[in-house]
Design an enzyme around this catalytic site. Structure first.
Site, PDB file in Angstrom:
ATOM      1  N   ARG A   1      -6.525  10.271 -10.762  1.00 35.46           N
ATOM      2  CA  ARG A   1      -5.786  10.942  -9.674  1.00 35.46           C
ATOM      3  C   ARG A   1      -5.301   9.856  -8.736  1.00 35.46           C
ATOM      4  O   ARG A   1      -5.967   9.548  -7.746  1.00 35.46           O
ATOM      5  CB  ARG A   1      -6.696  11.956  -8.976  1.00 35.46           C
TER       6      ARG A   1
ATOM      7  N   TYR B   1       0.876  -1.185   0.000  1.00 35.43           N
ATOM      8  CA  TYR B   1       0.000   0.000   0.000  1.00 35.43           C
ATOM      9  C   TYR B   1       0.903   1.222   0.000  1.00 35.43           C
ATOM     10  O   TYR B   1       2.071   1.137  -0.386  1.00 35.43           O
ATOM     11  CB  TYR B   1      -0.912  -0.127   1.242  1.00 35.43           C
TER      12      TYR B   1
ATOM     13  N   ASN C   1      -4.892   7.361   7.663  1.00 42.25           N
ATOM     14  CA  ASN C   1      -5.140   6.875   6.304  1.00 42.25           C
ATOM     15  C   ASN C   1      -6.486   6.171   6.283  1.00 42.25           C
ATOM     16  O   ASN C   1      -6.816   5.453   7.235  1.00 42.25           O
ATOM     17  CB  ASN C   1      -4.018   5.904   5.890  1.00 42.25           C
TER      18      ASN C   1
ATOM     19  N   ASP D   1     -14.156   6.644  -1.287  1.00 46.35           N
ATOM     20  CA  ASP D   1     -13.189   6.501  -0.208  1.00 46.35           C
ATOM     21  C   ASP D   1     -12.418   7.793   0.053  1.00 46.35           C
ATOM     22  O   ASP D   1     -12.134   8.138   1.201  1.00 46.35           O
ATOM     23  CB  ASP D   1     -12.223   5.377  -0.616  1.00 46.35           C
ATOM     24  N   ASP D   2     -12.080   8.513  -1.009  1.00 47.24           N
ATOM     25  CA  ASP D   2     -11.270   9.722  -0.838  1.00 47.24           C
ATOM     26  C   ASP D   2     -12.067  10.840  -0.183  1.00 47.24           C
ATOM     27  O   ASP D   2     -11.526  11.637   0.583  1.00 47.24           O
ATOM     28  CB  ASP D   2     -10.720  10.175  -2.197  1.00 47.24           C
TER      29      ASP D   2
ATOM     30  N   LYS E   1      -5.932  -1.786  -2.212  1.00 47.78           N
ATOM     31  CA  LYS E   1      -7.052  -1.531  -1.291  1.00 47.78           C
ATOM     32  C   LYS E   1      -7.774  -2.846  -0.977  1.00 47.78           C
ATOM     33  O   LYS E   1      -8.183  -3.101   0.149  1.00 47.78           O
ATOM     34  CB  LYS E   1      -8.045  -0.545  -1.919  1.00 47.78           C
TER      35      LYS E   1
ATOM     36  N   GLU F   1     -12.571   5.098  -6.064  1.00 50.03           N
ATOM     37  CA  GLU F   1     -11.237   5.386  -5.542  1.00 50.03           C
ATOM     38  C   GLU F   1     -10.430   6.189  -6.546  1.00 50.03           C
ATOM     39  O   GLU F   1     -10.358   5.832  -7.727  1.00 50.03           O
ATOM     40  CB  GLU F   1     -10.522   4.044  -5.261  1.00 50.03           C
ATOM     41  N   ASP F   2      -9.833   7.239  -6.077  1.00 45.89           N
ATOM     42  CA  ASP F   2      -8.870   8.021  -6.853  1.00 45.89           C
ATOM     43  C   ASP F   2      -9.405   8.478  -8.205  1.00 45.89           C
ATOM     44  O   ASP F   2      -8.721   8.403  -9.232  1.00 45.89           O
ATOM     45  CB  ASP F   2      -7.551   7.248  -6.989  1.00 45.89           C
TER      46      ASP F   2
ATOM     47  N   ASN G   1      -0.413  11.599  -0.063  1.00 49.24           N
ATOM     48  CA  ASN G   1       0.345  10.381  -0.357  1.00 49.24           C
ATOM     49  C   ASN G   1       0.912  10.459  -1.761  1.00 49.24           C
ATOM     50  O   ASN G   1       0.370  11.172  -2.600  1.00 49.24           O
ATOM     51  CB  ASN G   1      -0.595   9.163  -0.276  1.00 49.24           C
TER      52      ASN G   1
END
Ligand SMILES: NC(=O)C1=CN([C@@H]2O[C@H](COP(=O)(O)OP(=O)(O)OC[C@H]3O[C@@H](n4cnc5c(N)ncnc54)[C@H](O)[C@@H]3O)[C@@H](O)[C@H]2O)C=CC1
Ligand SMILES: CC(=O)C(=O)O
Ligand SMILES: [Mg+2]
Length: 643
Positions: free
Chosen positions: A233, A180, A534, A345-346, A251, A322-323, A489
């Site tokens: 991203r 991770y 996190n 999640d972000d 993840k 995610e992202d 991160n």
């Protein structure tokens, strides 16, 4: 001089000191309490068209329904199970050895080698999982380079998922930085070059019109969690296109190891809508579509087609976004959050995690959760993460009795153009506009700090080193114990390091970071233990909770109770060491507590379709009983099923 105390402290001193909480490892997960209900009838097949339905892996089966299996006695120290229900596999011979869900490598026993017809295809001497793990650890630890460690671990993942997850669970603090953040950032950057074997699914712009059928190419019927990205991203590294696949994979490894979802129930997905990364567009090794990203309705059609296809094949699946770049993330969330079981999640996971860390930090200062509404909070970065954190903190202030105006007044949100204020209203998203100040638009970070004297600064800018010495020293002038959370991160994007924060505040800061930092030895001889803020502390528990109870949506209240459960987990001993998050070694237990809190909330609010008030009793034991426990389960051929 301050210096990093990492090498000697990293593992040894990081052990949990609290007597209150049991560290979850092989021993504590081994004998799961009996499930109150009968086990479902199982039919599990494997092979070319593998199907694992209702697998019992890691789920507790009442003894009377288990079959005796002397083969596994003493298999794993502390992990002894008297009875293990065999898994029936549809394939045999070499096919099993090449299926990571079933492969045990040299651990296959003689009887199994005969039964499944691969005697002679493995070296004769039998190992057990303990020895296999020892051998893997030797190899991983002998390799100094983090990306090489990552490759070794992912090779194990591709060969033997049971061993892989056993290693993660038993050595979470050591392995999380490998699978991770931060190493997954490098793994993504180099994904197309490191690529070995397929894992997960890719849906590209060229697959439009086919997705509803394509989902049936995935060999598992019981997918419970999908983590999906469009690669736009990835961490703070920007648009990595399909190379972002490393993120859903990482993840979901945490979902299995920390959350206890069995590996055949997770599916990593990348939506390849092109890339705007100029380097990838001309990289001859890049494995994604080399065309500019789809925009507008063409883009949203791909998202829509994928979500419909996934929800059609797996109606109860949880979809974790995610992202996704911030210009799309909130729009997608708003569109689907009441339609399908999903969360971002972000935005939401990071919000809940940060709230938990801040509640911990307030406790460390001797303040109550109610005092959240007395804080002056500087959020640096107004993207998905920054605005997600602002929204969750705002909701928490309202929970604690503040009016919307009082709550809003606590926030100072800045991006690269300075403080967000009403002079930019027309160009701000609704979420940003909500937190825009009435005046002082464009103030720099130092100007904000010196004028408004924030009590905490939270970095979600993806700009490494943005928190300068002057800025942090100014914070420390105005606040006795400033809360400093550089959350970006991977490590290269962290707004400051733990060592810098400690040094610039003379050891007075309360610190947590998105990626891990090593303990720091302070001038006074004491050791400062930075903890990790996190979203991995939240998403596995949310996922387990909502899927176990059959929730229809992920609500804001579920996020709030998840944050509370995480905050409550922190022991006094950890607080005394300056920690605001529990040690990573406890993440499985943390996830269980988060799941329990989410299920309770779902039951209370009528969101649960599978559990009801009567299940509130023994919920902890119930969740524990459903958690995947990576041990070798006897395999039998499909034709012999009589379960
Ligand atoms: N610790 C955790 O659990 C999490 C950390 N993150 C990290 O947060 C970071 C941001 O994520 P997103 O919000 O999705 O990305 P994003 O790119 O949408 O947001 C970055 C924000 O920072 C602003 N910014 C850029 N340069 C700046 C500067 N010099 N000063 C102030 N603001 C500046 C941008 O305008 C933008 O508003 C990433 O590094 C990501 O890895 C994200 C989610 C969870
Ligand atoms: C941790 C995480 O989700 C991120 O950095 O995007
Ligand atoms: Mg993320």
């Amino acid at each position: 001089m301050l210096r990093s105390a990492a090498p000697m402290l990293r593992r040894g001193m990081a052990r949990r000191t609290s007597g209150r909480v049991k560290v979850i490892g092989a021993a504590s997960t081994a004998v799961a309490p009996s499930s109150p209900s009968l086990p479902p009838r199982r039919t599990m097949t494997s092979g070319g068209g593998d199907r694992l339905r209702g697998s019992s892996w890691g789920e507790s089966i009442p003894d009377e329904h288990r079959e005796p299996d002397e083969e596994t006695e003493g298999e794993w120290e502390g992990c002894y199970r008297k009875f293990l229900t065999p898994i029936s596999v549809g394939s045999r011979g070499v096919e099993i050895l090449y299926n990571p869900l079933f492969n045990k490598g040299a651990a296959f026993k003689g009887g199994e080698r005969d039964r499944l017809r691969f005697r002679g295809l493995l070296p004769p001497r039998r190992m057990n999982i303990k020895i296999q793990k020892e051998r893997a650890l030797l190899e991983i630890r002998a390799e100094p380079d983090m990306i090489r460690k990552h490759i070794i671990l992912e090779d194990i993942h591709d060969r033997n998922e049971t061993l892989y997850h056993r290693i993660l669970i038993d050595h979470m603090e050591e392995m999380a930085p490998i699978i991770y953040t931060p190493t997954v950032g490098q793994a993504c950057s180099e994904f197309s070059v490191l690529y070995r074997r397929p894992r997960g699914m890719y849906f590209s712009a060229e697959d439009r019109g086919h997705m509803a059928a394509m989902v049936y190419n995935w060999p598992q019927n019981d997918v419970r969690v999908i983590v999906v990205t469009d690669g736009s991203r990835i961490l703070g590294l920007g648009d990595l296109g399909i190379n972002g696949m490393g993120i859903p994979i990482g993840k979901l490894s945490l979902y299995c190891a920390a959350g206890g979802i069995a590996p055949h129930r997770v599916l990593p997905v990348v939506l390849d809508v092109g890339t705007d990364n100029p380097a990838l567009l001309k990289d001859k090794f890049y494995l994604g579509l080399q065309r500019p990203r789809l925009q507008g309705s063409a883009y949203y059609q791909v998202i829509d087609e994928f979500i419909n296809a996934a929800a059609h094949r797996w109606p109860n699946v949880l979809i974790q976004f995610e992202d996704f770049s911030s210009d799309k993330a909130q729009t997608i969330l708003n569109k689907y959050r009441n339609e399908v079981l999903c969360f971002n999640d972000d935005i939401q996971g990071t919000g809940a995690t940060s709230l938990a860390g801040i509640l911990g930090a307030l406790r460390a200062r001797g303040e109550s959760p109610r005092s959240l509404g007395d804080q002056r909070i500087l959020i640096v970065g107004a993207g998905s993460a920054g605005m997600g954190v602002a929204q969750v903190l705002y909701q928490a202030m309202i929970e604690h009795g503040r009016s919307p105006e009082e709550a809003k007044d606590c926030f100072f949100v800045a991006d690269e153009r300075g403080l967000l204020a009403s002079d930019r209203l027309g160009r701000l998203s609704p979420e940003q506009a909500m937190f825009a100040r009435d005046g002082d638009g464009g103030l720099s970070l130092r100007e904000i700090v010196n004028k408004y004297k924030p009590t905490m600064i939270l970095g979600m800018s993806a700009v490494g080193g943005l928190f300068t010495e002057d800025l942090i020293r100014d914070m420390a002038k105005h606040c006795d114990r400033p809360i400093i959370f550089p959350l970006s991160n991977p490590t290269s994007k962290a707004e400051c390091t733990a060592e810098q924060a400690v040094k610039w505040t003379d050891g007075r800061c309360i610190f947590a970071s998105g990626s891990p930092f090593d303990p720091v030895e302070m001038e006074n001889g004491k050791t400062f233990y930075p903890t990790q803020c996190n979203n991995m502390f939240i998403f596995p528990g949310i996922g387990v909770g909502v899927t176990l109870c059959g929730a229809k949506t992920v609500t804001d209240r579920m996020l709030y109770v998840a944050a509370e459960a995480l905050a409550n987990y922190l022991s006094e001993e950890e607080l005394a060491l300056g920690k605001v998050f529990p040690n990573l070694s406890t993440i499985r237990d943390v996830s269980k507590k988060v799941a329990v809190a989410v299920i309770e909330e779902a039951i209370r609010t009528g969101q649960s379709s599978k559990l009801s008030e009567k299940d509130l009793r023994d919920l902890d034991a119930f969740v524990q009983s459903k958690m995947y426990d990576p041990i070798y389960v006897p395999l039998i051929e499909k034709r012999t099923i009589t379960i």
